[in-house]
Design a protein around this motif. Structure first.
Motif, short mmCIF file in Angstrom:
data_model
loop_
_atom_site.label_atom_id
_atom_site.label_comp_id
_atom_site.label_asym_id
_atom_site.label_seq_id
_atom_site.Cartn_x
_atom_site.Cartn_y
_atom_site.Cartn_z
N VAL A 77 113.23 -30.48 137.02
CA VAL A 77 114.91 -30.88 136.40
C VAL A 77 115.74 -30.40 137.53
N ALA A 78 116.25 -30.80 138.41
CA ALA A 78 117.50 -31.35 139.74
C ALA A 78 118.40 -29.79 138.33
N ALA A 79 119.37 -29.19 139.43
CA ALA A 79 120.49 -28.52 138.11
C ALA A 79 121.60 -29.50 137.59
N PRO A 80 121.83 -30.44 138.27
CA PRO A 80 122.82 -30.71 137.98
C PRO A 80 122.68 -31.56 135.99
N ARG A 81 120.82 -31.20 136.09
CA ARG A 81 120.32 -31.85 135.25
C ARG A 81 119.47 -31.27 134.03
N MET A 82 120.11 -30.15 134.15
CA MET A 82 119.53 -28.47 133.13
C MET A 82 120.31 -28.70 132.17
N ASP A 83 120.06 -28.35 130.91
CA ASP A 83 120.67 -27.82 129.48
C ASP A 83 120.34 -26.67 129.81
N LEU A 84 121.91 -25.91 129.81
CA LEU A 84 122.02 -24.16 129.53
C LEU A 84 123.00 -24.20 128.08
N LEU A 85 122.30 -22.49 128.34
CA LEU A 85 123.66 -22.48 126.98
C LEU A 85 124.10 -21.44 127.99
N ASP A 86 125.13 -20.80 127.46
CA ASP A 86 126.66 -20.03 127.96
C ASP A 86 126.74 -19.12 126.26
N ILE A 87 126.02 -17.95 127.22
CA ILE A 87 126.02 -16.62 126.66
C ILE A 87 127.89 -16.57 125.70
N ASN A 88 128.44 -16.89 125.88
CA ASN A 88 130.15 -16.43 125.75
C ASN A 88 129.89 -17.82 124.21
N ALA A 89 129.49 -18.51 124.37
CA ALA A 89 129.58 -19.53 123.81
C ALA A 89 129.59 -19.06 122.11
N PRO A 90 130.59 -19.56 120.80
CA PRO A 90 129.84 -19.54 119.53
C PRO A 90 129.42 -19.72 118.94
N TYR A 91 128.62 -19.15 118.30
CA TYR A 91 127.04 -20.05 117.59
C TYR A 91 126.97 -20.85 117.18
N ASP A 92 128.00 -21.59 116.39
CA ASP A 92 128.29 -23.33 116.12
C ASP A 92 128.31 -24.04 117.55
N GLU A 93 128.14 -23.67 118.33
CA GLU A 93 128.46 -24.45 119.79
C GLU A 93 126.88 -24.88 120.34
N LEU A 94 126.25 -23.39 119.83
CA LEU A 94 124.95 -23.24 120.81
C LEU A 94 124.05 -24.23 119.99
N LEU A 95 123.99 -23.86 118.71
CA LEU A 95 123.62 -24.52 117.53
C LEU A 95 123.50 -25.95 117.79
N HIS A 96 124.53 -26.82 117.55
CA HIS A 96 125.02 -27.75 117.76
C HIS A 96 124.33 -28.55 118.80
N GLN A 97 123.85 -27.56 119.46
CA GLN A 97 123.32 -27.53 121.14
C GLN A 97 122.55 -28.02 121.91
N VAL A 98 121.73 -27.05 120.56
CA VAL A 98 119.81 -26.88 120.58
C VAL A 98 119.57 -28.23 119.53
N ILE A 99 120.10 -28.16 118.73
CA ILE A 99 119.76 -29.38 117.84
C ILE A 99 120.24 -31.05 118.64
N ASP A 100 121.40 -30.88 119.60
CA ASP A 100 121.30 -32.38 119.98
C ASP A 100 119.64 -32.52 121.41
N THR A 101 119.58 -31.59 121.97
CA THR A 101 118.72 -31.82 123.14
C THR A 101 117.30 -31.66 122.79
N ALA A 102 117.49 -30.11 121.48
CA ALA A 102 116.01 -30.34 120.49
C ALA A 102 114.83 -30.53 122.02
#
Length: 298
Positions: A77-102
Motif C-alpha cells: 500500500v503506497a505511503a500516501p494511502r497508509m493509515d498511521l497513528l500519531d503517538i501524540n494524538a489524544p486517546y479519543d482521536e486515536l480510538l475514532h481512527q481505529v474504529i473508522d479504518t477498522a
C-alpha cells in the motif's frame, strides 16, 4: 567361510530401480515437462480444460508461481494511502481512527509520518481505557522494515516465522515507500480476502457509529439510502445516455467520474460521503454524515 560383503565409505549407493513403463518413458520423451514458469502455467490451464483440476485450484497455483517473481514493492500500500497513528494524538482521536479504518494493526509515528517508531495492535489500545495511567509507548511493538526489493516468498516466510504480520516498506534511500501485510501477500495467491469490512451479513446495509455518523456499504441499494436518510438521490446525467445505478457506490463513482479512493469526499443530496474502504476497483464502505446548513447552501 568368507564374510558377507559390506558397504564401504565412498561407495556409490545402488541405483534406484526405474519403475516407469516403456510407454511412460516414451510419452515423457515425446512430451517433456515444462521448463519455464510460463509453460508451467500453460500446463495448468490445459489441466483445467481436461478437468484434472478446478478453476480455483488453477488460480491459486498460478498465484504461487507468480509470487516468486514479485517483490514487496509490487504488493504494498503506497505511503500516501497508509493509515498511521500519531503517538501524540489524544486517546479519543486515536480510538475514532481505529474504529473508522477498522484495521487490526497500525504503524505509529512521532512528529513526521516518515518517523515510524513502532506498530500498535488495535486491541492493545483498549488497555488504555481501563488503565489510563499506561504509557502508549509501552504498548508499541517493534516496527519491521523491509526493502522494496524484498521477494514476496521470503517476506511470507518471515511473516510466518516472526508472527509479525505488518512491515514498513522502504525505498533505496531509506524513505518510507508504503506498507505491506500478510493479507496483501496472501491475496496475490488466493485473490481478494474478505475482511471485517466485507462481512457477508453486513452487505448492503447502514450502521450507526458512536460519533453520530453512519457507515454505509458501497453495495447498498440507492432506495435503501434514500429511505434511511430521507433524501432523494439520483444520478445527475449530463448526456442523453440512459444510465441507471442500483447501488450508492455506483452512483457516487459516476458522479465523481472515477472510483474514489480511501479518504476522498463527495457531497450529494445533503449528505457528505467519505470513502472508508475501497478494494477491487469498488468502494466497500462510506462514512456518511449530514452536511451542515452553511455547507449545504454553498
Amino acid at each position: 567361510m568368507a564374510d558377507a560383503p559390506t558397504s564401504r565409505s565412498g561407495e556409490r549407493p545402488p541405483e534406484r530401480e526405474d519403475k516407469r513403463t516403456l510407454f511412460r518413458k516414451l510419452v515423457e520423451f515425446i512430451h517433456p515437462g515444462p521448463d519455464s514458469t510460463d509453460e508451467l502455467i500453460e500446463t495448468l490451464a490445459e489441466a483445467e480444460e481436461k478437468e484434472l483440476i478446478d478453476a480455483d485450484s488453477r488460480v491459486m497455483l498460478e498465484g504461487v508461481l507468480r509470487l516468486a517473481d514479485m517483490t514487496a514493492g509490487d504488493a504494498m500500500v503506497a505511503a500516501p494511502r497508509m493509515d498511521l497513528l500519531d503517538i501524540n494524538a489524544p486517546y479519543d482521536e486515536l480510538l475514532h481512527q481505529v474504529i473508522d479504518t477498522a484495521h487490526s494493526r497500525f504503524p505509529v509515528y512521532d512528529g513526521e509520518r516518515e518517523n515510524v517508531i513502532g506498530t500498535l495492535m488495535a486491541k492493545d489500545l483498549l488497555k488504555l481505557q481501563r488503565a489510563p495511567e499506561l504509557n502508549l509507548r509501552a504498548l508499541l511493538r517493534p516496527a519491521v522494515f523491509v526493502p522494496e526489493s524484498k521477494g514476496l516468498n521470503d517476506l511470507l516466510r518471515a511473516f510466518r516465522i516472526n508472527r509479525n504480520h505488518l512491515a514498513i516498506v522502504v525505498d533505496e534511500f531509506g524513505r518510507t515507500a508504503g506498507l505491506i501485510t500478510i493479507e496483501d501477500v496472501l491475496e496475490e495467491i488466493v485473490g481478494e480476502i474478505e475482511d471485517e469490512f466485507d462481512d457477508e451479513e453486513d452487505k448492503g446495509d447502514i450502521f450507526a457509529l458512536a460519533d453520530k455518523t453512519w457507515r454505509v456499504a458501497g453495495d447498498t441499494p440507492i432506495e435503501r439510502v434514500n429511505e434511511a436518510f430521507e433524501v432523494d438521490l439520483e444520478a445527475n446525467l449530463d448526456s442523453d445516455l440512459d444510465v441507471e445505478f442500483d447501488t450508492i457506490g455506483g452512483l457516487i463513482s459516476h458522479e465523481m467520474g472515477h472510483v474514489p479512493k480511501r479518504g476522498e469526499h463527495h457531497r450529494i443530496g445533503g449528505l457528505d460521503f467519505v470513502v472508508l474502504h475501497a478494494k477491487g476497483g469498488a468502494v466497500r464502505w462510506f462514512k456518511v454524515s449530514p452536511m451542515r446548513r452553511n455547507d449545504a447552501a454553498d
